[in-house]
Design a protein around this motif. Structure first.
Motif, short mmCIF file in Angstrom:
data_model
loop_
_atom_site.label_atom_id
_atom_site.label_comp_id
_atom_site.label_asym_id
_atom_site.label_seq_id
_atom_site.Cartn_x
_atom_site.Cartn_y
_atom_site.Cartn_z
N MET A 168 0.84 -1.19 0.00
CA MET A 168 0.00 0.00 0.00
C MET A 168 0.88 1.25 0.00
O MET A 168 1.99 1.22 0.54
N HIS A 169 0.35 2.31 -0.60
CA HIS A 169 1.11 3.54 -0.71
C HIS A 169 0.21 4.73 -0.40
O HIS A 169 -1.00 4.70 -0.65
N ILE A 170 0.81 5.79 0.16
CA ILE A 170 0.08 7.05 0.29
C ILE A 170 0.31 7.83 -1.00
O ILE A 170 1.43 8.26 -1.28
N LEU A 171 -0.75 7.96 -1.78
CA LEU A 171 -0.65 8.64 -3.06
C LEU A 171 -1.10 10.09 -2.92
O LEU A 171 -1.65 10.50 -1.89
N ALA A 172 -0.85 10.85 -3.97
CA ALA A 172 -1.26 12.26 -3.97
C ALA A 172 -2.70 12.38 -4.46
O ALA A 172 -3.04 13.24 -5.27
N ASN A 173 -3.57 11.50 -3.96
CA ASN A 173 -4.99 11.60 -4.23
C ASN A 173 -5.68 12.14 -2.99
O ASN A 173 -5.04 12.45 -1.99
N ARG A 174 -7.00 12.20 -3.03
CA ARG A 174 -7.72 12.75 -1.88
C ARG A 174 -7.58 11.84 -0.67
O ARG A 174 -7.56 12.32 0.48
N LYS A 175 -7.46 10.54 -0.90
CA LYS A 175 -7.24 9.62 0.22
C LYS A 175 -5.99 10.02 1.00
O LYS A 175 -5.99 10.07 2.23
N GLY A 176 -4.93 10.27 0.24
CA GLY A 176 -3.66 10.58 0.89
C GLY A 176 -3.55 12.01 1.37
O GLY A 176 -3.14 12.26 2.50
N LEU A 177 -3.92 12.97 0.50
CA LEU A 177 -3.71 14.39 0.81
C LEU A 177 -4.65 14.90 1.90
O LEU A 177 -4.26 15.71 2.73
N GLN A 178 -5.92 14.45 1.86
CA GLN A 178 -6.89 14.99 2.81
C GLN A 178 -7.11 14.09 4.02
O GLN A 178 -7.47 14.57 5.09
N HIS A 179 -6.91 12.78 3.83
CA HIS A 179 -7.24 11.86 4.92
C HIS A 179 -6.03 11.08 5.42
O HIS A 179 -6.15 10.34 6.41
N GLY A 180 -4.88 11.23 4.77
CA GLY A 180 -3.68 10.52 5.21
C GLY A 180 -3.80 9.02 5.10
O GLY A 180 -3.12 8.28 5.82
N GLN A 181 -4.67 8.54 4.20
CA GLN A 181 -4.91 7.10 4.05
C GLN A 181 -4.06 6.52 2.92
O GLN A 181 -3.79 7.19 1.93
N LYS A 182 -3.68 5.27 3.08
CA LYS A 182 -2.97 4.58 2.02
C LYS A 182 -3.96 4.09 0.96
O LYS A 182 -5.11 3.81 1.27
#
Length: 513
Positions: free
Chosen positions: A1-15
């Protein structure tokens, strides 16, 4: 799993984790291009024309189609391949959560409509809240799945061309879990009935083998994520085979970083959880569930709670309490919740709502258009259908619709009254009584409002059924005398309701919503 520069990663810190894609669905997706040269198109908006540019090629895959295909498979349920209680906005919001560089809302909706038209998905509307359920088309003979790396959601991947994507997904589906498995693909082969297995030139719609070779070289050399490309060259083997000077076969492998195996216990599907709206009403429902001892039946099931709230919200608090009591009675008898909570709520609500809606329609003057010039069972069926459609609206909303509708109906759907006694046949139990023929003729001569007279006959029926000596009413005509006396107090109506064939009152009223 990776933290991407999508809303999951940028706004929620989710992988962002891997997902699984179904081979049958992807096969059906690619096979829409078997009719690539048909020229068939589909309309995006109603009343569009070719000159307005609102048509799209039906059998051409575009970038948005792959965005939509990945998203649908990421958020569908793992075993049933369905997506419940969503709308276009909630689906697009999920797409923006997954992709670093999402497409536009408009492009996304176009792809979903294309999928629906081609039978890749089916949409079933939910009448109670304007949302819908989606079912993915899964071919029974091709039900196995492939694990897909989250690399497909990165900007590095989506910056590649559509041809790159097609070749990558086809190769991944062919590879399965075989790391560094060498794939060989012919440049020319038009015979196969599976689009993915046609020659590379036909599959990618390229005229020159050199164009295909260039694409393969780019997939081998262009870094997509973490400095890694999508393809690698086969070890100790040529990349291309020639027949004379003509390219014949290409050999390549999917980069091992993107070939994943299914891991037990890992989550690969992420169903959309509808957001609980109507927070004040939600608190009311939660309180009522606690009071009735129903909380345990809805615990840890956000989707079921949302279904309950969204279905009950238009009905108001009084009717909602009535429904919740009926749910408790059902559970006590059957020991489980109703199979379809929405259907159960609608059935329970309908009887009480029927009286409310009919009385409101009568008060606001639109009742006469519900079933104009119908009688008996046909009239009752038409009334039931009307009530069923209108029961999704709260009483204040109905009152507004009826008020607006009355002015419009009076202007466009009335004519001078030419009443006959048939317009006053409302209670079948009275049809055999000789006195009723004269009473109804009198009502027609006086041009009494048919809706008002219908209510009068229903009142008379209640009196008749409540009288233990009802035969006396028939013999002495006391009931008839009462009806004739009441006729003098009913309003007259010089115009009568008319509706063209096939037009129903609810369709007219809903046009004002």
């Amino acid at each position: 799993m990776h933290i991407l520069a999508n809303r999951k990663g940028l706004q929620h810190g989710q992988k962002t984790g891997p997902i699984t894609i179904n081979y049958g669905f992807m096969k059906a997706l690619f096979n829409i291009e078997l009719s690539y040269d048909s020229g068939e198109s589909f309309s995006i908006t109603k009343n569009s024309s070719e000159t307005e540019g609102r048509y799209r090629k039906l059998h051409h895959l575009v970038r948005a189609d792959f965005y939509a295909a990945m998203l649908l498979q990421a958020v569908c349920h793992a075993t049933t391949y369905d997506i419940n209680n969503v709308n276009y906005a909630s689906l697009y919001d999920a797409l923006c959560m997954w992709y670093e560089d999402p497409i536009s809302f408009y492009e996304f909706v176009i792809s979903l409509k294309k999928f629906e038209q081609l039978g890749l998905i089916t949409l079933a509307n939910r009448k109670e809240n304007g949302r819908f359920d989606i079912q993915l088309r899964i071919l029974e003979e091709d039900t196995y799945f492939i694990v897909v790396s989250p690399v497909v959601f990165t900007k590095g991947f989506t910056d590649l061309t559509l041809s790159h994507w097609k070749l990558f997904f086809a190769a991944l589906l062919q590879t399965g879990t075989g790391k560094e498995k060498v794939l060989f693909r012919q440049f020319d082969n038009e015979q196969h009935d599976n689009m993915m297995h046609k020659g590379l030139k036909q599959f990618l719609h390229k005229h020159q083998a050199s164009d295909v070779k260039r694409l393969i070289e780019e997939l081998i050399t262009i870094p997509v994520y973490n400095e890694k490309p999508l393809f690698i060259r086969p070890k100790e083997q040529l990349t291309y085979k020639y027949e004379g000077r003509k390219l014949s076969v290409a050999y390549f492998s999917v980069h091992p970083s993107w070939v994943l195996s299914h891991k037990k216990g890992q989550k690969y599907h992420f169903p959309i959880q509808p957001v609980v709206k109507f927070s004040r009403f939600a608190r009311f429902i939660q309180h009522e569930l606690e009071q009735l001892g129903l909380t345990e039946h809805f615990t840890n099931n956000i989707q079921l709670v949302n279904e309950l709230i969204s279905t009950l919200k238009p009905k108001g608090k009084v009717l909602s309490r009535h429904v919740l009591h009926k749910i408790r009675e059902y559970i006590r008898e059957q020991h489980v919740l109703p199979t379809s909570l929405t259907d159960f709520i609608q059935n329970v609500s309908r009887s009480r709502m029927k009286a409310t809606i009919e009385n409101l329609a009568r008060t606001e003057g639109v009742h006469q258009w519900i079933a104009p010039h119908m009688n008996g069972e046909v009239k009752e069926q038409r009334t039931e259908a009307f009530v069923s459609r209108m029961s999704y609206f709260a009483t204040p909303t109905l009152r507004k619709l009826f008020k607006k509708g009355y002015t419009y109906l009076q202007r466009y759907y009335t004519r001078l009254a030419l009443y006959t006694s048939n317009d006053y046949k409302h209670v079948q139990e009275f049809d055999h009584m000789p006195m009723m023929k004269e009473i109804r003729k009198t009502a027609a001569r006086k041009k009494v409002c048919p809706a008002a007279y219908a209510a009068l006959e229903k009142e008379a029926l209640e009196m008749w059924e409540a009288n233990p000596d009802w035969e006396r009413w028939q013999v002495t005509n006391e009931l008839g005398k009462w009806l004739l006396d009441q006729l003098e107090h009913l309003p007259s109506q010089d115009t009568m309701a008319v509706l063209p064939p096939g037009v129903q009152l609810e369709d007219i009223l809903l046009s004002f919503s």
